[in-house]
Design a protein around this motif. Structure first.
Motif, mmCIF file in Angstrom:
data_model
loop_
_atom_site.group_PDB
_atom_site.id
_atom_site.type_symbol
_atom_site.label_atom_id
_atom_site.label_comp_id
_atom_site.label_asym_id
_atom_site.label_seq_id
_atom_site.Cartn_x
_atom_site.Cartn_y
_atom_site.Cartn_z
ATOM 1 N N ARG A 181 0.823 -1.207 0.000
ATOM 2 C CA ARG A 181 0.000 0.000 0.000
ATOM 3 C C ARG A 181 0.858 1.257 0.000
ATOM 4 N NH1 ARG A 181 -2.631 -0.416 4.839
ATOM 5 N NH2 ARG A 181 -3.972 -2.001 3.864
ATOM 6 N N TYR A 182 1.963 1.220 0.733
ATOM 7 C CA TYR A 182 2.827 2.397 0.823
ATOM 8 C C TYR A 182 4.015 2.321 -0.121
ATOM 9 C CZ TYR A 182 0.025 3.467 4.905
ATOM 10 O OH TYR A 182 -1.024 3.737 5.744
ATOM 11 N N ASN A 183 3.949 1.419 -1.099
ATOM 12 C CA ASN A 183 4.949 1.355 -2.172
ATOM 13 C C ASN A 183 6.366 1.136 -1.654
ATOM 14 O OD1 ASN A 183 3.069 2.161 -4.445
ATOM 15 N ND2 ASN A 183 2.899 3.966 -3.151
ATOM 16 N N ILE A 184 6.507 0.328 -0.602
ATOM 17 C CA ILE A 184 7.846 0.007 -0.114
ATOM 18 C C ILE A 184 8.521 -0.895 -1.131
ATOM 19 C CG2 ILE A 184 9.198 -0.991 1.763
ATOM 20 C CD1 ILE A 184 7.590 1.537 2.483
ATOM 21 N N PRO A 185 9.693 -0.518 -1.656
ATOM 22 C CA PRO A 185 10.357 -1.341 -2.672
ATOM 23 C C PRO A 185 10.674 -2.741 -2.148
ATOM 24 C CG PRO A 185 11.359 0.834 -2.553
ATOM 25 C CD PRO A 185 10.432 0.720 -1.363
ATOM 26 N N GLN A 186 10.578 -3.717 -3.012
ATOM 27 C CA GLN A 186 10.864 -5.093 -2.612
ATOM 28 C C GLN A 186 12.278 -5.277 -2.068
ATOM 29 O OE1 GLN A 186 9.850 -7.646 -5.906
ATOM 30 N NE2 GLN A 186 7.677 -7.081 -5.866
ATOM 31 N N PRO A 187 13.312 -4.623 -2.644
ATOM 32 C CA PRO A 187 14.653 -4.770 -2.055
ATOM 33 C C PRO A 187 14.722 -4.283 -0.616
ATOM 34 C CG PRO A 187 14.776 -3.795 -4.239
ATOM 35 C CD PRO A 187 13.331 -3.805 -3.862
ATOM 36 N N ILE A 188 13.904 -3.282 -0.288
ATOM 37 C CA ILE A 188 13.917 -2.745 1.073
ATOM 38 C C ILE A 188 13.189 -3.701 2.019
ATOM 39 C CG2 ILE A 188 13.353 -0.764 2.515
ATOM 40 C CD1 ILE A 188 15.473 -0.314 0.302
ATOM 41 N N SER A 189 12.038 -4.212 1.589
ATOM 42 C CA SER A 189 11.297 -5.165 2.420
ATOM 43 C C SER A 189 12.157 -6.392 2.707
ATOM 44 C CB SER A 189 10.000 -5.590 1.721
ATOM 45 O OG SER A 189 9.203 -4.476 1.409
ATOM 46 N N GLY A 190 12.687 -6.984 1.634
ATOM 47 C CA GLY A 190 13.520 -8.169 1.810
ATOM 48 C C GLY A 190 14.815 -7.859 2.540
ATOM 49 N N GLY A 191 15.378 -6.677 2.257
ATOM 50 C CA GLY A 191 16.636 -6.303 2.906
ATOM 51 C C GLY A 191 16.491 -6.090 4.393
ATOM 52 N N LEU A 192 15.379 -5.481 4.812
ATOM 53 C CA LEU A 192 15.150 -5.296 6.245
ATOM 54 C C LEU A 192 14.958 -6.641 6.939
ATOM 55 C CD1 LEU A 192 12.803 -2.166 6.250
ATOM 56 C CD2 LEU A 192 15.184 -2.283 7.005
ATOM 57 N N ALA A 193 14.264 -7.564 6.250
ATOM 58 C CA ALA A 193 14.096 -8.905 6.819
ATOM 59 C C ALA A 193 15.455 -9.584 6.984
ATOM 60 C CB ALA A 193 13.177 -9.741 5.932
ATOM 61 N N PHE A 194 16.298 -9.461 5.958
ATOM 62 C CA PHE A 194 17.634 -10.048 6.057
ATOM 63 C C PHE A 194 18.449 -9.391 7.163
ATOM 64 C CE2 PHE A 194 22.156 -9.861 4.993
ATOM 65 C CZ PHE A 194 22.460 -11.216 4.921
ATOM 66 N N ALA A 195 18.333 -8.044 7.281
ATOM 67 C CA ALA A 195 19.084 -7.343 8.322
ATOM 68 C C ALA A 195 18.678 -7.822 9.712
ATOM 69 C CB ALA A 195 18.867 -5.837 8.194
ATOM 70 N N LEU A 196 17.385 -8.095 9.903
ATOM 71 C CA LEU A 196 16.928 -8.611 11.197
ATOM 72 C C LEU A 196 17.486 -10.007 11.463
ATOM 73 C CD1 LEU A 196 13.202 -7.440 11.073
ATOM 74 C CD2 LEU A 196 14.999 -6.572 12.594
ATOM 75 N N VAL A 197 17.482 -10.856 10.436
ATOM 76 C CA VAL A 197 18.040 -12.207 10.586
ATOM 77 C C VAL A 197 19.535 -12.127 10.871
ATOM 78 C CG1 VAL A 197 18.514 -14.369 9.379
ATOM 79 C CG2 VAL A 197 16.281 -13.280 9.141
ATOM 80 N N ALA A 198 20.245 -11.252 10.137
ATOM 81 C CA ALA A 198 21.685 -11.104 10.345
ATOM 82 C C ALA A 198 21.997 -10.594 11.753
ATOM 83 C CB ALA A 198 22.262 -10.159 9.294
ATOM 84 N N ALA A 199 21.162 -9.670 12.247
ATOM 85 C CA ALA A 199 21.363 -9.155 13.602
ATOM 86 C C ALA A 199 21.145 -10.253 14.643
ATOM 87 C CB ALA A 199 20.425 -7.983 13.860
ATOM 88 N N ALA A 200 20.134 -11.090 14.423
ATOM 89 C CA ALA A 200 19.870 -12.199 15.357
ATOM 90 C C ALA A 200 21.015 -13.189 15.351
ATOM 91 C CB ALA A 200 18.561 -12.888 14.972
ATOM 92 N N LEU A 201 21.544 -13.506 14.178
ATOM 93 C CA LEU A 201 22.667 -14.435 14.087
ATOM 94 C C LEU A 201 23.913 -13.848 14.754
ATOM 95 C CD1 LEU A 201 22.291 -15.765 10.417
ATOM 96 C CD2 LEU A 201 21.902 -17.036 12.551
ATOM 97 N N HIS A 202 24.105 -12.533 14.573
ATOM 98 C CA HIS A 202 25.267 -11.891 15.199
ATOM 99 C C HIS A 202 25.156 -11.924 16.718
ATOM 100 C CE1 HIS A 202 28.526 -9.037 15.827
ATOM 101 N NE2 HIS A 202 27.714 -8.326 16.588
ATOM 102 N N ALA A 203 23.950 -11.653 17.221
ATOM 103 C CA ALA A 203 23.752 -11.675 18.672
ATOM 104 C C ALA A 203 23.910 -13.082 19.238
ATOM 105 C CB ALA A 203 22.365 -11.132 19.007
ATOM 106 N N TRP A 204 23.538 -14.088 18.455
ATOM 107 C CA TRP A 204 23.566 -15.472 18.941
ATOM 108 C C TRP A 204 24.950 -16.105 18.824
ATOM 109 C CZ3 TRP A 204 23.157 -20.184 15.652
ATOM 110 C CH2 TRP A 204 23.074 -21.347 16.421
ATOM 111 N N SER A 205 25.616 -15.842 17.678
ATOM 112 C CA SER A 205 26.880 -16.548 17.435
ATOM 113 C C SER A 205 28.042 -15.636 17.075
ATOM 114 C CB SER A 205 26.686 -17.561 16.299
ATOM 115 O OG SER A 205 26.367 -16.892 15.083
ATOM 116 N N GLY A 206 27.786 -14.336 16.921
ATOM 117 C CA GLY A 206 28.847 -13.432 16.506
ATOM 118 C C GLY A 206 29.118 -13.447 15.014
ATOM 119 N N LEU A 207 28.278 -14.159 14.246
ATOM 120 C CA LEU A 207 28.471 -14.269 12.802
ATOM 121 C C LEU A 207 28.230 -12.929 12.120
ATOM 122 C CD1 LEU A 207 28.885 -16.103 10.270
ATOM 123 C CD2 LEU A 207 26.394 -16.374 10.226
ATOM 124 N N VAL A 208 29.113 -12.561 11.200
ATOM 125 C CA VAL A 208 28.963 -11.356 10.388
ATOM 126 C C VAL A 208 29.110 -11.759 8.929
ATOM 127 C CG1 VAL A 208 29.880 -9.084 9.801
ATOM 128 C CG2 VAL A 208 29.873 -9.856 12.185
#
Length: 394
Positions: free
Chosen positions: A31-58
């Motif tokens: 509805r608010y025309n959020i670009p697909q790269p941004i939607s998917g990228g934010l999801a990936f950033a959240l997953v990457a942050a969780a992995l970093h907090a859990w295992s230190g993976l970057v």
């Protein structure tokens, strides 16, 4: 974990697919025309942050393809600028530009002033100003890369993407209500049933058109790089992406007509959109949310204040200069779309009003032309002048 160019490209593709599924399943994103790269990228950033907090993976990605993809996008912006069509806007186009250009400078003044008041680097004010709000994700990423290289600002790329994304949402939220407020004293020019899209139907993109466009884009990259090299020692150096944009304008309006090579608008849009989507997906893969916490609060305050300023300017300046009538109200809704978000948001805002009240042919001509070409050019020139000031070099 380090990815090479091929791995980075594959990750970008996965981010784009994730964004497609998220936008299809979560209504507000579409509805608010959020670009697909941004939607998917934010999801990936959240997953990457969780992995970093859990295992230190970057996850480390390759930057090899990001630069050429960004330049290809801006070359496509230049290739889309048909000067014969731009002349059709006439006096209303000049009036609209007279509103937009001063706004760019004022938006940066507001952002810089708030950044200084919040004890942030003045460049953060530009990130929360016309760099990302008028410029969008592409321009935001281009300048974030420059700021990272020249001022060693950690996490500025993530801030740019966050600011551009929030601006997209705000631009889509405020445009319709403001237009409705302005229309209280004006009767619609046509019944809602007569509402039609006034944008001309474009020819479909073809394989041949895409190949020709890709060749032209690559030529623009070479020409833009050559022009950038010629002016490297100038007192005020223009960024390389601006030279590629200029090269696109030159090719579209001078070189292509001379050699009788047709330029397909649909193919230009296709190639440019693909380049920007892949670039944004690769850029979003570099965001480290855990590094943004310290700057997120001040940036959100700046962007929120910018939204208020945009509404005030739209009502007091844009609406009045454009004629204080129905067309002016529709154009004002479009202005709010790209003053905080993107041309797509501007058109969506205007269509929402036109679907209810009727067509606004002048607004649908002037606003997309401004948002598709003039806004990027004017913004780049304003930012180039701003960055020559001592306050941003500290």
């Amino acid at each position: 974990m380090t990815l090479d160019s091929t791995g980075t490209l594959a990750l970008a593709a996965a981010i784009l697919l994730a964004g497609r599924f998220l936008n299809a399943g979560i209504a507000p994103l579409a509805r608010y025309n959020i670009p697909q790269p941004i939607s998917g990228g934010l999801a990936f950033a959240l997953v990457a942050a969780a992995l970093h907090a859990w295992s230190g993976l970057v996850v480390e990605t390759s930057a090899t393809l990001r630069g050429p993809l960004l330049l290809a996008f801006f070359a496509s912006v230049g290739l889309s600028a048909d000067l014969k069509r731009l002349r059709q806007g006439g006096p209303k186009l000049l009036l609209f530009l007279a509103c937009v250009v001063p706004f760019l400078a004022l938006q940066d003044v507001v952002g810089t002033g708030l950044a200084i008041a919040l004890d942030q680097h003045p460049l953060i004010g530009l990130i929360g100003g016309s760099v990302t709000l008028v410029g969008g994700h592409g321009t935001g990423a281009a300048y974030a890369r420059i700021f990272e290289e020249t001022h060693s600002l950690a996490g500025v790329m993530g801030l740019a993407m966050a600011s551009a994304t929030i601006g997209l949402v705000l631009g889509g939220v405020v445009g319709g209500p403001v237009a409705q407020f302005l229309l209280r004293g004006h009767a619609p020019v046509a019944p809602a049933a007569a509402a039609t899209r006034t944008v001309e139907a474009a020819e479909p993109a073809t394989t041949e058109g895409a190949i020709v466009t890709t060749c032209l884009v690559l030529f623009c990259l070479l020409l833009g790089g050559w022009l950038a090299g010629l002016t490297a020692g100038a007192p005020i150096a223009l960024p390389d992406f601006l030279w590629c944009l200029f090269a696109g304008v030159l090719v579209r309006n001078l070189i292509a007509p001379v050699i009788r090579l047709p330029v397909s608008d649909a193919s230009v849009d296709l190639v440019g959109s693909m380049a920007l989507a892949l670039f944004l997906a690769m850029t979003m893969a570099t965001i480290r949310l855990w590094e943004l916490a310290a700057l997120a609060g001040p940036l959100m305050a700046i962007v929120g204040a910018q939204a208020v300023f945009s509404v005030i300017y739209a009502v007091l300046v844009v609406y009045r200069v454009m004629g204080r009538n129905y067309e002016a109200a529709v154009a004002t809704a479009g202005f709010l779309g790209f003053s905080m978000g993107a041309t797509a948001t501007a058109i969506a805002n205007m269509q929402a009003v036109a679907n209810r009240y009727g067509p606004a042919p002048v607004a649908f001509l002037v606003v997309p032309l401004t948002g598709a070409f003039f806004i990027d050019l004017a913004n780049a020139l304003v930012l180039t002048g701003a960055l020559s000031l001592p306050i941003y070099g500290e």
